[in-house]
Scaffold this active site. Structure first.
Site, PDB file in Angstrom:
ATOM      1  N   GLY A 222       0.766  -1.242   0.000  1.00  0.00           N
ATOM      2  CA  GLY A 222       0.000   0.000   0.000  1.00  0.00           C
ATOM      3  C   GLY A 222       0.795   1.287   0.000  1.00  0.00           C
ATOM      4  O   GLY A 222       0.316   2.311   0.500  1.00  0.00           O
ATOM      5  N   SER A 223       1.976   1.287  -0.622  1.00  0.00           N
ATOM      6  CA  SER A 223       2.720   2.564  -0.642  1.00  0.00           C
ATOM      7  C   SER A 223       2.036   3.595  -1.545  1.00  0.00           C
ATOM      8  O   SER A 223       2.070   4.797  -1.262  1.00  0.00           O
ATOM      9  CB  SER A 223       4.182   2.356  -1.043  1.00  0.00           C
ATOM     10  OG  SER A 223       4.290   2.025  -2.403  1.00  0.00           O
ATOM     11  N   ASN A 224       1.398   3.151  -2.603  1.00  0.00           N
ATOM     12  CA  ASN A 224       0.640   4.109  -3.436  1.00  0.00           C
ATOM     13  C   ASN A 224      -0.605   4.596  -2.704  1.00  0.00           C
ATOM     14  O   ASN A 224      -0.973   5.767  -2.817  1.00  0.00           O
ATOM     15  CB  ASN A 224       0.272   3.486  -4.785  1.00  0.00           C
ATOM     16  CG  ASN A 224       1.423   3.558  -5.767  1.00  0.00           C
ATOM     17  OD1 ASN A 224       1.770   4.645  -6.238  1.00  0.00           O
ATOM     18  ND2 ASN A 224       2.057   2.424  -6.032  1.00  0.00           N
TER      19      ASN A 224
ATOM     20  N   MET B  69      -4.112  -6.825  -7.020  1.00  0.00           N
ATOM     21  CA  MET B  69      -3.583  -7.896  -7.867  1.00  0.00           C
ATOM     22  C   MET B  69      -4.696  -8.824  -8.346  1.00  0.00           C
ATOM     23  O   MET B  69      -4.632 -10.034  -8.145  1.00  0.00           O
ATOM     24  CB  MET B  69      -2.519  -8.690  -7.095  1.00  0.00           C
ATOM     25  CG  MET B  69      -1.355  -7.854  -6.623  1.00  0.00           C
ATOM     26  SD  MET B  69      -0.544  -6.969  -7.982  1.00  0.00           S
ATOM     27  CE  MET B  69       0.316  -8.322  -8.759  1.00  0.00           C
ATOM     28  N   ARG B  70      -5.691  -8.229  -8.946  1.00  0.00           N
ATOM     29  CA  ARG B  70      -6.815  -9.039  -9.395  1.00  0.00           C
ATOM     30  C   ARG B  70      -7.459  -8.400 -10.607  1.00  0.00           C
ATOM     31  O   ARG B  70      -7.683  -7.187 -10.612  1.00  0.00           O
ATOM     32  CB  ARG B  70      -7.828  -9.089  -8.263  1.00  0.00           C
ATOM     33  CG  ARG B  70      -8.463 -10.417  -8.145  1.00  0.00           C
ATOM     34  CD  ARG B  70      -9.446 -10.589  -7.098  1.00  0.00           C
ATOM     35  NE  ARG B  70     -10.524 -11.376  -7.681  1.00  0.00           N
ATOM     36  CZ  ARG B  70     -10.396 -12.648  -8.001  1.00  0.00           C
ATOM     37  NH1 ARG B  70      -9.278 -13.285  -7.792  1.00  0.00           N
ATOM     38  NH2 ARG B  70     -11.404 -13.297  -8.549  1.00  0.00           N
TER      39      ARG B  70
ATOM     40  N   LEU C 220     -10.364  -7.350 -13.023  1.00  0.00           N
ATOM     41  CA  LEU C 220     -11.773  -7.017 -12.801  1.00  0.00           C
ATOM     42  C   LEU C 220     -12.588  -7.472 -14.009  1.00  0.00           C
ATOM     43  O   LEU C 220     -12.097  -7.463 -15.146  1.00  0.00           O
ATOM     44  CB  LEU C 220     -11.913  -5.517 -12.592  1.00  0.00           C
ATOM     45  CG  LEU C 220     -11.313  -5.038 -11.266  1.00  0.00           C
ATOM     46  CD1 LEU C 220     -11.086  -3.544 -11.269  1.00  0.00           C
ATOM     47  CD2 LEU C 220     -12.209  -5.445 -10.095  1.00  0.00           C
TER      48      LEU C 220
ATOM     49  N   HIS D 188       0.452   1.714 -13.071  1.00  0.00           N
ATOM     50  CA  HIS D 188       1.200   0.570 -13.615  1.00  0.00           C
ATOM     51  C   HIS D 188       2.685   0.933 -13.663  1.00  0.00           C
ATOM     52  O   HIS D 188       3.046   2.027 -14.124  1.00  0.00           O
ATOM     53  CB  HIS D 188       0.692   0.239 -15.026  1.00  0.00           C
ATOM     54  CG  HIS D 188       1.407  -0.918 -15.634  1.00  0.00           C
ATOM     55  ND1 HIS D 188       1.220  -2.215 -15.199  1.00  0.00           N
ATOM     56  CD2 HIS D 188       2.350  -0.980 -16.613  1.00  0.00           C
ATOM     57  CE1 HIS D 188       1.998  -3.021 -15.895  1.00  0.00           C
ATOM     58  NE2 HIS D 188       2.698  -2.307 -16.762  1.00  0.00           N
TER      59      HIS D 188
HETATM   60  C1  GRF Z   1       3.201  -0.744  -7.633  1.00  0.00           C
HETATM   61  O1  GRF Z   1       4.460  -0.822  -8.251  1.00  0.00           O
HETATM   62  C2  GRF Z   1       2.111  -0.629  -8.658  1.00  0.00           C
HETATM   63  O2  GRF Z   1       2.505   0.090  -9.784  1.00  0.00           O
HETATM   64  C3  GRF Z   1       1.870  -2.065  -9.033  1.00  0.00           C
HETATM   65  O3  GRF Z   1       1.992  -2.786  -7.824  1.00  0.00           O
HETATM   66  C4  GRF Z   1       2.833  -2.056  -6.931  1.00  0.00           C
HETATM   67  C5  GRF Z   1       2.040  -1.811  -5.702  1.00  0.00           C
HETATM   68  O4  GRF Z   1       2.803  -1.234  -4.686  1.00  0.00           O
HETATM   69  N1  GRF Z   1       0.592  -2.203  -9.681  1.00  0.00           N
HETATM   70  P1  GRF Z   1       2.117  -0.626  -3.403  1.00  0.00           P
HETATM   71  O5  GRF Z   1       1.218  -1.710  -2.808  1.00  0.00           O
HETATM   72  O6  GRF Z   1       1.336   0.580  -3.812  1.00  0.00           O
HETATM   73  O7  GRF Z   1       3.254  -0.290  -2.471  1.00  0.00           O
END
Ligand code: GRF
Length: 215
Positions: free
Chosen positions: A14-16, A92-93, A95, A111
């Protein structure tokens, strides 16, 4: 200003999500993170949501008989929560087409590559193998095809001699954390319009080119 209500769908660290939570902590930001939903229980992203005081739900996809049934449950939760925009952040799924169609124009993803190059997984390894000199990340609208929707924002980074997957991933991730809040802001402010299959964004462009190796 009414802030758009956003749900972030996650599956991992969940860093994003954190970048979006940090941006939305500013009340002048046009979107609020109203809900975080994970298809994997116990992931760190859920903890991040709780720390930020945002409702966090886990909905294990394994509890559902099909992709469509899981997506319908997610859709019902989003609708009940009055969600306007859905952000996929390490979700990671895949839709289902019905879900993508219902949320078209209001569903975005980050992405870790400069689309349309390197769709799918292991983007950094594949970029290194291909010997590209510039790599990066993309925020795009989601369509039923994997990593294929209209592009909203991209950031490019150089690939440096001696890079491995981890160093390159870290350089790209830093930019993901910049462009995801930017893309959500542009969408929430209504500064994104479609021109056929492409997105046109009402925002200033960059001032220079990134050249690697430097001239
Ligand atoms: C990120 O690199 C995103 O681009 C990809 O999966 C990773 C998720 O990282 N789809 P986080 O969970 O947001 O840290």
């Amino acid at each position: 200003m009414t802030r758009r209500r956003v749900c972030v769908l996650v599956s991992g660290r969940g860093s994003n999500l954190q970048a979006l939570l940090d941006a939305a902590a500013d009340h002048a930001y046009p979107a609020e993170i109203a809900l975080v939903l994970s298809n994997v229980p116990g992931v760190y992203a859920l903890e991040r949501a709780e720390k930020a005081g945002v409702p966090a739900l886990s909905l294990p996809h394994r509890d559902f008989p099909s992709r469509e049934a899981f997506d319908a449950a997610v859709d019902a939760i989003l609708t009940n929560a009055g969600i306007d925009i859905v952000c996929l952040a390490g979700f990671m799924r895949l839709l289902s087409p019905a879900f993508a169609a219902k949320w078209a124009g209001r569903l975005i993803n980050v992405h870790p590559a400069l689309l349309p190059a390197f769709k799918g997984l292991h983007t950094h390894r594949r970029a290194l193998e291909a010997g590209v000199k510039l790599h990066g990340c993309t925020v795009h609208l989601v369509t039923p095809e994997l990593d294929d929707g209209p592009i909203l924002v991209q950031a490019a980074v150089p690939v440096l001699p001696g890079d491995d997957e981890d160093t390159l991933a870290a350089r790209v991730l830093e930019q993901e954390h910049r462009i995801y809040p930017l893309a959500l802001r542009l969408l929430a402010e209504g500064r994104v319009r479609m021109d056929g299959e492409r997105v046109v964004v009402d925002a200033p462009g960059p001032t220079g080119a990134l050249v690697n190796p430097a001239p």
